[in-house]
Design a protein around this motif. Structure first.
Motif, PDB file in Angstrom:
ATOM      1  N   SER A  73      49.776  36.853  49.880  1.00  0.00           N
ATOM      2  CA  SER A  73      49.890  38.291  49.670  1.00  0.00           C
ATOM      3  C   SER A  73      49.506  38.649  48.238  1.00  0.00           C
ATOM      4  O   SER A  73      49.516  37.811  47.327  1.00  0.00           O
ATOM      5  N   ALA A  74      49.186  39.907  48.038  1.00  0.00           N
ATOM      6  CA  ALA A  74      48.864  40.380  46.691  1.00  0.00           C
ATOM      7  C   ALA A  74      50.062  40.189  45.763  1.00  0.00           C
ATOM      8  O   ALA A  74      49.899  39.875  44.583  1.00  0.00           O
ATOM      9  N   ARG A  75      51.258  40.350  46.316  1.00  0.00           N
ATOM     10  CA  ARG A  75      52.461  40.161  45.501  1.00  0.00           C
ATOM     11  C   ARG A  75      52.572  38.727  45.009  1.00  0.00           C
ATOM     12  O   ARG A  75      52.919  38.485  43.842  1.00  0.00           O
ATOM     13  N   ALA A  76      52.274  37.777  45.873  1.00  0.00           N
ATOM     14  CA  ALA A  76      52.331  36.368  45.481  1.00  0.00           C
ATOM     15  C   ALA A  76      51.310  36.052  44.394  1.00  0.00           C
ATOM     16  O   ALA A  76      51.494  35.111  43.616  1.00  0.00           O
ATOM     17  N   MET A  77      50.254  36.853  44.324  1.00  0.00           N
ATOM     18  CA  MET A  77      49.208  36.664  43.314  1.00  0.00           C
ATOM     19  C   MET A  77      49.408  37.578  42.115  1.00  0.00           C
ATOM     20  O   MET A  77      48.497  37.756  41.309  1.00  0.00           O
ATOM     21  N   LEU A  78      50.619  38.169  41.993  1.00  0.00           N
ATOM     22  CA  LEU A  78      50.919  39.139  40.935  1.00  0.00           C
ATOM     23  C   LEU A  78      49.964  40.323  40.996  1.00  0.00           C
ATOM     24  O   LEU A  78      49.614  40.905  39.962  1.00  0.00           O
ATOM     25  N   TRP A  79      49.562  40.668  42.210  1.00  0.00           N
ATOM     26  CA  TRP A  79      48.635  41.773  42.440  1.00  0.00           C
ATOM     27  C   TRP A  79      47.339  41.616  41.633  1.00  0.00           C
ATOM     28  O   TRP A  79      46.668  42.586  41.333  1.00  0.00           O
ATOM     29  N   TYR A  80      47.026  40.376  41.251  1.00  0.00           N
ATOM     30  CA  TYR A  80      45.803  40.060  40.490  1.00  0.00           C
ATOM     31  C   TYR A  80      45.730  40.833  39.169  1.00  0.00           C
ATOM     32  O   TYR A  80      44.639  41.016  38.599  1.00  0.00           O
ATOM     33  N   MET A  81      46.873  41.236  38.636  1.00  0.00           N
ATOM     34  CA  MET A  81      46.892  42.032  37.415  1.00  0.00           C
ATOM     35  C   MET A  81      46.300  41.300  36.197  1.00  0.00           C
ATOM     36  O   MET A  81      45.645  41.939  35.353  1.00  0.00           O
ATOM     37  N   LEU A  83      43.719  39.507  36.126  1.00  0.00           N
ATOM     38  CA  LEU A  83      42.279  39.712  36.197  1.00  0.00           C
ATOM     39  C   LEU A  83      41.902  41.106  35.711  1.00  0.00           C
ATOM     40  O   LEU A  83      40.868  41.291  35.061  1.00  0.00           O
ATOM     41  N   VAL A  84      42.762  42.071  36.022  1.00  0.00           N
ATOM     42  CA  VAL A  84      42.526  43.444  35.559  1.00  0.00           C
ATOM     43  C   VAL A  84      42.589  43.499  34.032  1.00  0.00           C
ATOM     44  O   VAL A  84      41.808  44.216  33.389  1.00  0.00           O
ATOM     45  N   LEU A  85      43.492  42.721  33.442  1.00  0.00           N
ATOM     46  CA  LEU A  85      43.602  42.672  31.982  1.00  0.00           C
ATOM     47  C   LEU A  85      42.397  41.989  31.354  1.00  0.00           C
ATOM     48  O   LEU A  85      41.948  42.373  30.264  1.00  0.00           O
ATOM     49  N   LEU A  86      41.858  40.984  32.028  1.00  0.00           N
ATOM     50  CA  LEU A  86      40.732  40.233  31.487  1.00  0.00           C
ATOM     51  C   LEU A  86      39.422  41.008  31.546  1.00  0.00           C
ATOM     52  O   LEU A  86      38.571  40.870  30.655  1.00  0.00           O
ATOM     53  N   LEU A  87      39.253  41.797  32.573  1.00  0.00           N
ATOM     54  CA  LEU A  87      37.961  42.425  32.859  1.00  0.00           C
ATOM     55  C   LEU A  87      37.381  43.216  31.691  1.00  0.00           C
ATOM     56  O   LEU A  87      36.185  43.086  31.400  1.00  0.00           O
ATOM     57  N   PRO A  88      38.172  44.052  30.982  1.00  0.00           N
ATOM     58  CA  PRO A  88      37.577  44.858  29.903  1.00  0.00           C
ATOM     59  C   PRO A  88      37.447  44.143  28.560  1.00  0.00           C
ATOM     60  O   PRO A  88      36.958  44.754  27.599  1.00  0.00           O
ATOM     61  N   LEU A  89      37.866  42.890  28.462  1.00  0.00           N
ATOM     62  CA  LEU A  89      37.845  42.217  27.161  1.00  0.00           C
ATOM     63  C   LEU A  89      36.439  42.053  26.605  1.00  0.00           C
ATOM     64  O   LEU A  89      36.247  41.984  25.391  1.00  0.00           O
ATOM     65  N   ASN A  90      35.450  41.958  27.492  1.00  0.00           N
ATOM     66  CA  ASN A  90      34.062  41.894  27.029  1.00  0.00           C
ATOM     67  C   ASN A  90      33.655  43.152  26.278  1.00  0.00           C
ATOM     68  O   ASN A  90      32.737  43.130  25.458  1.00  0.00           O
TER      69      ASN A  90
END
Length: 255
Positions: A73-81, A83-90
């Protein structure tokens, strides 16, 4: 291809890595010679992606290598948060366009191919070829080879400098660890492919004229967030395998 695969999955994965690295490097060099960045790279990447995908689907290997819906589930994956934090670092140092519109489109499409190929090869083929015999070694090899593989940017005509490239190797290794843990936990490689391709594609809009200090800070952020997320997923799988069962669990220690 099928005969080599049936003979040795590990040998097949290594051949795929070599072909990918050589072909994409040649594509970058030819694109540079032509004067249109990523033109030949995109053509080669599209062909390699099509051939590999066709091979997997034709031989009904898609699900084996994670081309399927996640079983966590998304919850088990921490809602992929993370990845959301990593995406704008570029883009943390600002937005710019480092090429023409046409070259930007070619770059984005080429990076989407790169995301697909690298995830299927490193997280799919290489990892799965070693997983049964030694899952922990498979995780380590998949992560480290993915990171070290970025050293090819020093010789493929991309113009990468030594120190930034070494920093890229560091955070790419952490990202490789994160990707393989996402794959192990969710049973799907699709999220890894999507994030990997999108993260690389966004770099076409990244400000390149930044100092070493800024590069180091971004590298540390990428490494810490990727590593922390990977460790969380690894520990959650270990906990689940010891005493917890359910639909949302996964483990790289079991087949």
């Amino acid at each position: 291809m099928k005969k080599l695969y049936e003979k040795s999955e590990l040998a097949f994965s290594i051949v795929c890595i070599v072909i990918y690295c050589v072909a994409m490097s040649v594509g970058d060099m030819l694109s540079e010679m032509i004067g249109v960045q990523k033109l030949v790279t995109l053509i080669i990447g599209s062909c390699l992606s099509g051939v590999l995908l066709l091979f997997l689907l034709k031989n009904k290997l898609g699900a084996k290598y994670g081309i399927c819906r996640p079983n966590a589930s998304a919850r088990a994956m921490l809602w992929y948060m993370p990845l959301v934090l990593l995406l704008p670092l570029n883009l943390i140092h600002g937005l710019t366009l480092n090429s023409t519109i046409v070259e930007a489109v070619l770059y984005i499409l080429a990076m989407l191919c790169v995301g697909f190929l690298e995830e299927i090869i490193f997280r799919g083929l290489l990892f799965e070829s070693m997983r049964r015999d030694n899952p922990r070694a498979a995780v380590i090899v998949s992560s480290i080879t993915f990171g070290i593989g970025h050293i090819i940017n020093l010789v493929n005509g991309s113009g990468a400098e030594v120190i930034p490239n070494l920093l890229q190797i560091i955070y790419a290794t952490a990202a490789g660890f994160m990707f393989v843990m996402i794959y192990c936990k969710s049973g799907s490689i699709l999220c890894c492919i999507a994030f990997h391709g999108l993260f690389n594609a966004l770099s076409v809009f990244a400000e390149e004229s930044v100092g070493m200090t800024e590069n180091i800070i971004v590298c540390l952020c990428l490494t810490v967030i990727s590593g922390a997320y990977a460790l969380y997923l690894a520990l959650s799988m270990k906990r689940d395998s010891i005493g917890k069962s359910g639909e949302d669990t996964g483990s790289y220690t079991s087949e």
